[in-house]
Design a protein around this motif. Structure first.
Motif, PDB file in Angstrom:
ATOM      1  N   GLY A  78      59.875 -61.948 -13.867  1.00 55.70           N
ATOM      2  CA  GLY A  78      58.923 -63.001 -13.527  1.00 55.70           C
ATOM      3  C   GLY A  78      58.168 -62.713 -12.254  1.00 55.70           C
ATOM      4  N   VAL A  79      58.511 -61.628 -11.567  1.00 59.63           N
ATOM      5  CA  VAL A  79      57.815 -61.226 -10.351  1.00 59.63           C
ATOM      6  C   VAL A  79      56.728 -60.234 -10.739  1.00 59.63           C
ATOM      7  N   ARG A  80      55.491 -60.530 -10.369  1.00 62.23           N
ATOM      8  CA  ARG A  80      54.382 -59.631 -10.679  1.00 62.23           C
ATOM      9  C   ARG A  80      54.363 -58.496  -9.660  1.00 62.23           C
ATOM     10  N   VAL A  81      54.034 -57.296 -10.130  1.00 63.98           N
ATOM     11  CA  VAL A  81      53.950 -56.132  -9.259  1.00 63.98           C
ATOM     12  C   VAL A  81      52.545 -55.571  -9.347  1.00 63.98           C
ATOM     13  N   GLU A  82      51.950 -55.343  -8.193  1.00 65.79           N
ATOM     14  CA  GLU A  82      50.578 -54.866  -8.109  1.00 65.79           C
ATOM     15  C   GLU A  82      50.565 -53.577  -7.299  1.00 65.79           C
ATOM     16  N   VAL A  83      49.865 -52.553  -7.804  1.00 63.46           N
ATOM     17  CA  VAL A  83      49.734 -51.283  -7.097  1.00 63.46           C
ATOM     18  C   VAL A  83      48.254 -51.007  -6.912  1.00 63.46           C
ATOM     19  N   ASP A  84      47.816 -50.929  -5.656  1.00 60.94           N
ATOM     20  CA  ASP A  84      46.416 -50.691  -5.297  1.00 60.94           C
ATOM     21  C   ASP A  84      45.458 -51.648  -6.010  1.00 60.94           C
ATOM     22  N   GLY A  85      45.852 -52.907  -6.126  1.00 60.82           N
ATOM     23  CA  GLY A  85      44.981 -53.923  -6.700  1.00 60.82           C
ATOM     24  C   GLY A  85      45.075 -54.092  -8.203  1.00 60.82           C
ATOM     25  N   HIS A  86      45.868 -53.289  -8.892  1.00 60.93           N
ATOM     26  CA  HIS A  86      46.025 -53.394 -10.344  1.00 60.93           C
ATOM     27  C   HIS A  86      47.444 -53.846 -10.663  1.00 60.93           C
ATOM     28  N   GLU A  87      47.545 -54.867 -11.495  1.00 60.48           N
ATOM     29  CA  GLU A  87      48.857 -55.404 -11.843  1.00 60.48           C
ATOM     30  C   GLU A  87      49.436 -54.640 -13.035  1.00 60.48           C
ATOM     31  N   TYR A  88      50.730 -54.332 -12.939  1.00 64.38           N
ATOM     32  CA  TYR A  88      51.399 -53.577 -13.997  1.00 64.38           C
ATOM     33  C   TYR A  88      52.629 -54.323 -14.476  1.00 64.38           C
ATOM     34  N   VAL A  89      52.760 -54.430 -15.785  1.00 62.70           N
ATOM     35  CA  VAL A  89      53.967 -54.944 -16.413  1.00 62.70           C
ATOM     36  C   VAL A  89      54.330 -53.942 -17.489  1.00 62.70           C
ATOM     37  N   ILE A  90      55.355 -53.170 -17.220  1.00 61.31           N
ATOM     38  CA  ILE A  90      55.738 -52.104 -18.151  1.00 61.31           C
ATOM     39  C   ILE A  90      57.199 -52.282 -18.507  1.00 61.31           C
ATOM     40  N   ASN A  91      57.469 -52.360 -19.784  1.00 61.16           N
ATOM     41  CA  ASN A  91      58.838 -52.425 -20.261  1.00 61.16           C
ATOM     42  C   ASN A  91      59.280 -51.000 -20.559  1.00 61.16           C
ATOM     43  N   PRO A  92      60.213 -50.450 -19.767  1.00 64.79           N
ATOM     44  CA  PRO A  92      60.617 -49.056 -19.977  1.00 64.79           C
ATOM     45  C   PRO A  92      61.299 -48.805 -21.311  1.00 64.79           C
ATOM     46  N   LEU A  93      61.814 -49.856 -21.964  1.00 63.42           N
ATOM     47  CA  LEU A  93      62.457 -49.656 -23.259  1.00 63.42           C
ATOM     48  C   LEU A  93      61.424 -49.512 -24.378  1.00 63.42           C
ATOM     49  N   GLU A  94      60.267 -50.176 -24.238  1.00 58.68           N
ATOM     50  CA  GLU A  94      59.232 -50.098 -25.267  1.00 58.68           C
ATOM     51  C   GLU A  94      58.244 -48.965 -25.011  1.00 58.68           C
ATOM     52  N   HIS A  95      57.860 -48.781 -23.770  1.00 60.59           N
ATOM     53  CA  HIS A  95      56.841 -47.789 -23.422  1.00 60.59           C
ATOM     54  C   HIS A  95      57.419 -46.778 -22.436  1.00 60.59           C
ATOM     55  N   ARG A  96      58.162 -45.840 -22.956  1.00 59.59           N
ATOM     56  CA  ARG A  96      58.791 -44.850 -22.081  1.00 59.59           C
ATOM     57  C   ARG A  96      57.788 -43.903 -21.439  1.00 59.59           C
ATOM     58  N   SER A  97      56.668 -43.682 -22.095  1.00 64.11           N
ATOM     59  CA  SER A  97      55.692 -42.735 -21.557  1.00 64.11           C
ATOM     60  C   SER A  97      54.533 -43.436 -20.851  1.00 64.11           C
ATOM     61  N   ALA A  98      54.656 -44.723 -20.562  1.00 65.23           N
ATOM     62  CA  ALA A  98      53.575 -45.451 -19.888  1.00 65.23           C
ATOM     63  C   ALA A  98      53.364 -44.876 -18.495  1.00 65.23           C
ATOM     64  N   MET A  99      52.109 -44.717 -18.138  1.00 63.67           N
ATOM     65  CA  MET A  99      51.757 -44.085 -16.861  1.00 63.67           C
ATOM     66  C   MET A  99      51.318 -45.132 -15.850  1.00 63.67           C
ATOM     67  N   ILE A 100      51.728 -44.942 -14.640  1.00 67.72           N
ATOM     68  CA  ILE A 100      51.284 -45.762 -13.521  1.00 67.72           C
ATOM     69  C   ILE A 100      50.694 -44.784 -12.508  1.00 67.72           C
ATOM     70  N   PRO A 101      49.449 -44.985 -12.093  1.00 67.26           N
ATOM     71  CA  PRO A 101      48.813 -44.025 -11.178  1.00 67.26           C
ATOM     72  C   PRO A 101      49.373 -44.117  -9.757  1.00 67.26           C
ATOM     73  N   VAL A 102      50.540 -43.527  -9.567  1.00 71.67           N
ATOM     74  CA  VAL A 102      51.201 -43.525  -8.266  1.00 71.67           C
ATOM     75  C   VAL A 102      51.386 -42.084  -7.841  1.00 71.67           C
ATOM     76  N   GLU A 103      51.025 -41.784  -6.607  1.00 71.76           N
ATOM     77  CA  GLU A 103      51.268 -40.447  -6.066  1.00 71.76           C
ATOM     78  C   GLU A 103      52.657 -40.447  -5.448  1.00 71.76           C
ATOM     79  N   LEU A 104      53.555 -39.653  -6.014  1.00 68.38           N
ATOM     80  CA  LEU A 104      54.969 -39.725  -5.663  1.00 68.38           C
ATOM     81  C   LEU A 104      55.264 -39.418  -4.204  1.00 68.38           C
ATOM     82  N   TYR A 105      54.498 -38.563  -3.564  1.00 71.53           N
ATOM     83  CA  TYR A 105      54.811 -38.162  -2.197  1.00 71.53           C
ATOM     84  C   TYR A 105      53.951 -38.866  -1.153  1.00 71.53           C
ATOM     85  N   ARG A 106      53.148 -39.825  -1.569  1.00 66.63           N
ATOM     86  CA  ARG A 106      52.361 -40.609  -0.617  1.00 66.63           C
ATOM     87  C   ARG A 106      53.179 -41.823  -0.175  1.00 66.63           C
TER      88      ARG A 106
END
Length: 132
Positions: A78-106
């Motif tokens: 129930g908590v919304r998560v926003e990354v750089d102004g875009h909200e993401y709701v990803i269920n890892p069980l349904e969408h295992r390959s869903a991409m989130i534009p995050v730079e891992l080392y930034r």
């Protein structure tokens, strides 16, 4: 009175004061321990009606990997998560390959948006600007 008698009386007085101070300290510790136990029982009886808030002194930086993990773990809470102004709701069980534009080392800074009662409503992650 002889000098030895005076010194004996001073020594006995010092011993009595030391023992009294030790007993008083032990009595205070017992009272504080009982008060803390009572507070724990009271909080446990509140049944989730107590909301705490996290107060930090400075800005906390998260790596991209931590942001990615948080986005995936907060799905369904129930908590919304926003990354750089875009909200993401990803269920890892349904969408295992869903991409989130995050730079891992930034580094990302986080903003906690809470209700008046302190309940967490939204997490906003913003990419930190690199300083040159």
């Amino acid at each position: 009175m002889s000098r030895n008698t005076q010194q004996l009386m001073l020594f006995c007085t010092a011993v009595v004061l030391f023992v009294t101070a030790c007993l008083y300290g032990q009595w205070n510790i017992r009272i504080l321990n009982e008060a803390l136990n009572e507070r724990v029982k009271t909080n446990a009886a509140m049944e989730g009606r107590v909301h705490t808030t996290l107060l930090t002194d400075g800005l906390v930086a998260y790596t991209g990997a931590e942001v990615l993990h948080t986005v995936r773990q907060m799905t369904g809470t129930g908590v919304r998560v926003e990354v750089d102004g875009h909200e993401y709701v990803i269920n890892p069980l349904e969408h295992r390959s869903a991409m989130i534009p995050v730079e891992l080392y930034r580094n990302y800074r986080v903003e906690y948006n809470r209700s008046a009662s302190g309940e967490l409503l939204k997490l906003s992650f913003w990419k930190e600007v690199e300083r040159q």
